[in-house]
Design an enzyme around this catalytic site. Structure first.
Site, PDB file in Angstrom:
ATOM      1  CE  LYS A 192      -1.813   2.937   2.635  1.00  0.00           C
ATOM      2  NZ  LYS A 192      -1.729   4.125   1.771  1.00  0.00           N
ATOM      3  CD  GLU A 268      13.209   0.705   9.565  1.00  0.00           C
ATOM      4  OE1 GLU A 268      13.657   1.610  10.286  1.00  0.00           O
ATOM      5  OE2 GLU A 268      13.833  -0.325   9.291  1.00  0.00           O
ATOM      6  CB  CYS A 303      13.030   8.760   8.427  1.00  0.00           C
ATOM      7  SG  CYS A 303      14.088   7.733   7.432  1.00  0.00           S
ATOM      8  CD  GLU A 402       9.986  12.745  11.826  1.00  0.00           C
ATOM      9  OE1 GLU A 402       8.899  12.236  12.146  1.00  0.00           O
ATOM     10  OE2 GLU A 402      10.838  12.163  11.141  1.00  0.00           O
TER      11      GLU A 402
HETATM   12  P1  NAD Z   1       2.240   8.382   7.821  1.00  0.00           P
HETATM   13  O1  NAD Z   1       2.492   7.525   9.001  1.00  0.00           O
HETATM   14  O2  NAD Z   1       1.176   9.394   7.881  1.00  0.00           O
HETATM   15  O3  NAD Z   1       1.912   7.479   6.548  1.00  0.00           O
HETATM   16  C1  NAD Z   1       2.706   6.381   6.173  1.00  0.00           C
HETATM   17  C2  NAD Z   1       1.823   5.335   5.531  1.00  0.00           C
HETATM   18  O4  NAD Z   1       0.887   4.871   6.489  1.00  0.00           O
HETATM   19  C3  NAD Z   1       1.004   5.842   4.342  1.00  0.00           C
HETATM   20  O5  NAD Z   1       0.953   4.846   3.356  1.00  0.00           O
HETATM   21  C4  NAD Z   1      -0.366   6.055   4.956  1.00  0.00           C
HETATM   22  O6  NAD Z   1      -1.429   5.961   4.034  1.00  0.00           O
HETATM   23  C5  NAD Z   1      -0.424   4.908   5.943  1.00  0.00           C
HETATM   24  N1  NAD Z   1      -1.392   5.095   7.021  1.00  0.00           N
HETATM   25  C6  NAD Z   1      -1.851   6.251   7.556  1.00  0.00           C
HETATM   26  N2  NAD Z   1      -2.774   5.998   8.518  1.00  0.00           N
HETATM   27  C7  NAD Z   1      -2.899   4.652   8.599  1.00  0.00           C
HETATM   28  C8  NAD Z   1      -3.677   3.782   9.398  1.00  0.00           C
HETATM   29  N3  NAD Z   1      -4.534   4.239  10.314  1.00  0.00           N
HETATM   30  N4  NAD Z   1      -3.545   2.453   9.222  1.00  0.00           N
HETATM   31  C9  NAD Z   1      -2.685   1.953   8.312  1.00  0.00           C
HETATM   32  N5  NAD Z   1      -1.928   2.741   7.502  1.00  0.00           N
HETATM   33  C10 NAD Z   1      -2.021   4.069   7.644  1.00  0.00           C
HETATM   34  O7  NAD Z   1       3.639   9.008   7.527  1.00  0.00           O
HETATM   35  P2  NAD Z   1       4.042   9.944   6.314  1.00  0.00           P
HETATM   36  O8  NAD Z   1       3.526  11.309   6.585  1.00  0.00           O
HETATM   37  O9  NAD Z   1       3.679   9.313   5.019  1.00  0.00           O
HETATM   38  O10 NAD Z   1       5.620   9.875   6.414  1.00  0.00           O
HETATM   39  C11 NAD Z   1       6.302  10.661   7.328  1.00  0.00           C
HETATM   40  C12 NAD Z   1       6.790   9.845   8.493  1.00  0.00           C
HETATM   41  O11 NAD Z   1       7.469   8.683   8.062  1.00  0.00           O
HETATM   42  C13 NAD Z   1       7.791  10.624   9.301  1.00  0.00           C
HETATM   43  O12 NAD Z   1       7.555  10.443  10.662  1.00  0.00           O
HETATM   44  C14 NAD Z   1       9.115   9.988   8.910  1.00  0.00           C
HETATM   45  O13 NAD Z   1      10.127  10.133   9.835  1.00  0.00           O
HETATM   46  C15 NAD Z   1       8.733   8.576   8.701  1.00  0.00           C
HETATM   47  N6  NAD Z   1       9.702   7.894   7.847  1.00  0.00           N
HETATM   48  C16 NAD Z   1      10.540   6.966   8.424  1.00  0.00           C
HETATM   49  C17 NAD Z   1      11.487   6.310   7.669  1.00  0.00           C
HETATM   50  C18 NAD Z   1      12.385   5.273   8.289  1.00  0.00           C
HETATM   51  O14 NAD Z   1      12.930   4.459   7.570  1.00  0.00           O
HETATM   52  N7  NAD Z   1      12.562   5.250   9.599  1.00  0.00           N
HETATM   53  C19 NAD Z   1      11.595   6.583   6.306  1.00  0.00           C
HETATM   54  C20 NAD Z   1      10.739   7.525   5.748  1.00  0.00           C
HETATM   55  C21 NAD Z   1       9.793   8.169   6.539  1.00  0.00           C
END
Ligand code: NAD
Length: 499
Positions: A192, A268, A303, A402
């Protein structure tokens, strides 16, 4: 020079692209069962790119059932390792053949500069596929110490159906950090992508079929987190959720796993990574480059962004001067302009979040040294210039939360003890870096920093060969390296009594 050639006329070619919009389930491109779509908007200019299938629980049910069937009949996991390896290498070849298309899709979806998408994002995604293609027949089990009349051994077996939920900052690359090792271990996958950036994942779903992956082994369900993501997380026939994203969603995934089938979860999550520059820094220019690009690369939407710069008092002014000199050359620009190195933020919502953090930092009394405002508003896109705040307290909002955007918090310290205390005084533990010529200090500090990744004298200086993941609230489980293969497997002990 080769890159400059590739970039020539690329903006014109963007207009001619076919934009993928359908889910990929069971080897076929399909609309959502409900017929619903969502608007996919480009942050470059705020304009509609296409309307993408908005999958919900009905599509997820179908994708999981298809993936399960593919897993149970062994159409992929039953193939000899040599054949699986060939399929993954063919996939890497195809990604290479489509590199410009994929880079353009990535840039249009996320607002990242086309030169970075072409030179970094897609090449790293391809490297990931090749690396796991080569690694998949190098996973060895163990033979236990047994009495003479028994043979005991342990082998890795695939988990089954993996739900991969990925973010928007490096859409193809993050997807392949999960999909490549999961496939390499013989699993089936339901991917997804983030709703902000679905296009390269959908193209991946098509290209794997062309590469010879049997239909149903990788399925791609675009849609929102609260619908498609939640349905995947709560599904009783998904064996694991591999997630990259925010801590708040990570928490929901653990609850969903607990309330459903106790599926495994790997997370992650985010970070507030410190980069420490000691007075004995071996190369202040290199440290300034790392301080700047460590946080502003990909518009800060990384991240591991080095969003806290900790500088020893005696070199602080000198370092900041050098950082500001680099900054003078870098401004937000059109992502499709080949000269742009700093593009748009992924969405209007993300831009507003970043602007809110900037306002909070001002209100809390931090000194603004650079940027601090929306720019290029006339383009219709979502741009904020690199922003630097000095003289922060580690308790201030900007030092603790963050931002996931182009905002750097600068703090100072007097000695190593204070630096390490400040660096570790955070809920997160993803990455940390330090600059020093003192080898003893380097080793000691690297051991004391509570982070999954520590870089000495160079930010982000490692690759696919090294495990990637966090301590503390930055999550658990590792992407990259051989450890990622084990994450998608169960260990089975077999004992044979010899009669
Ligand atoms: P997010 O958590 O909002 O979304 C990530 C994914 O989760 C998307 O596909 C989203 O549709 C899905 N999602 C959202 N709500 C959900 C739910 N209730 N149930 C299941 N899936 C759901 O994060 P974002 O805004 O897309 O990305 C930013 C975050 O990701 C930041 O905190 C960043 O640090 C982190 N990030 C971490 C890494 C790593 O490797 N540690 C890498 C990239 C980004």
């Amino acid at each position: 020079m080769l890159l400059e050639l590739k970039l020539r006329g690329i903006e014109d070619r963007a207009g001619a692209l076919a934009l993928p919009s359908q889910a990929v389930i069971g080897g076929r491109q399909v609309p959502a069962r409900s017929g619903a779509t969502f608007d996919n908007v480009s942050p470059r200019d705020g304009k509609l790119l296409n309307r993408v299938a908005s999958c919900d629980h009905a599509d997820v049910d179908l994708a999981v059932a298809t993936a399960r069937e593919a897993f149970e009949d062994g159409r992929w996991r039953g193939q000899p390792p040599g054949a699986q390896k060939q399929v993954l290498h063919r996939l890497a070849d195809l990604l290479e053949q489509h590199i410009e298309e994929l880079a353009l899709l990535e840039s249009l979806d996320t607002g990242k500069p086309i030169r970075e998408a072409l030179a970094v994002d897609v090449p790293l995604a391809i490297k990931t596929v090749r690396w796991y293609a080569e690694a998949l027949d190098k996973v060895y089990g163990e033979v236990g110490a047994s009495p003479a009349n028994r043979l005991s051994y342990a082998i890795y077996e695939p988990l089954g159906v993996i739900g991969a939920i990925v973010p928007w900052n490096f859409p193809l690359h993050m997807a392949l950090w999960k999909v490549a090792p999961a496939l390499a271990m013989g699993n089936s996958v339901v991917l997804k992508p983030a709703e902000q950036s679905p296009m390269t994942a959908l193209r991946l779903g098509e290209l794997v079929l062309e590469a010879g992956l049997p239909p149903g082994v990788l399925n791609v369900v675009p849609g929102f987190g609260e619908t498609a993501g939640d349905a995947l997380a709560r599904h009783h026939d998904v064996d694991m959720i591999a997630f990259t994203g925010s801590g708040s969603v990570g928490r929901k995934l653990m609850i969903a796993a607990g309330q459903s089938n106790l599926k495994r979860v790997s997370l992650e999550l985010g970070g507030k990574s410190p980069q420490i520059v000691f007075a004995g820094c071996p190369d202040l220019d290199a440290a300034a480059e790392a301080a700047f690009w460590g946080v502003f690369y990909n518009q800060g939407e990384v991240c591991t962004a080095a969003s806290r710069l900790l500088v020893q008092n005696s070199v602080k002014d000198e370092l900041l001067d050098r950082v500001l000199k680099i900054a003078a050359e870098v401004h937000a620009g059109d992502p499709l302009d080949p000269s742009t190195r700093f593009g748009a933020l992924v969405s209007e919502a993300q831009m507003n979040t970043v602007l809110r953090y900037i306002e909070t930092a001002r209100a809390e009394g931090a000194a603004l040294k650079l940027g601090g405002a929306r720019v290029r508003k006339e383009s219709g896109g979502y741009y904020v210039d690199p922003t630097i705040f000095d003289a922060l307290d580690n308790r201030s909002t900007l030092a603790r939360e963050e931002v996931f955007g182009p905002v750097l918090a600068v703090l100072s310290f007097t000695d190593a003890e204070e630096a390490l205390r400040l660096a570790n005084d955070t809920d997160y533990g993803l990455a940390a870096g330090l600059w020093t010529s003192d080898i003893n200090l380097a080793h000691k500090a690297a051991r004391r920093l509570r982070a999954g990744l520590v870089w000495v004298n160079g930010w982000d200086a490692c690759d696919i060969t090294m495990p990637f993941g966090g301590f503390k609230q930055s999550g658990f489980g590792r992407d990259r390296s051989l450890h990622a293969l084990h994450k998608y497997a169960d260990l089975k002990s077999i004992s044979i009594t010899l009669r």
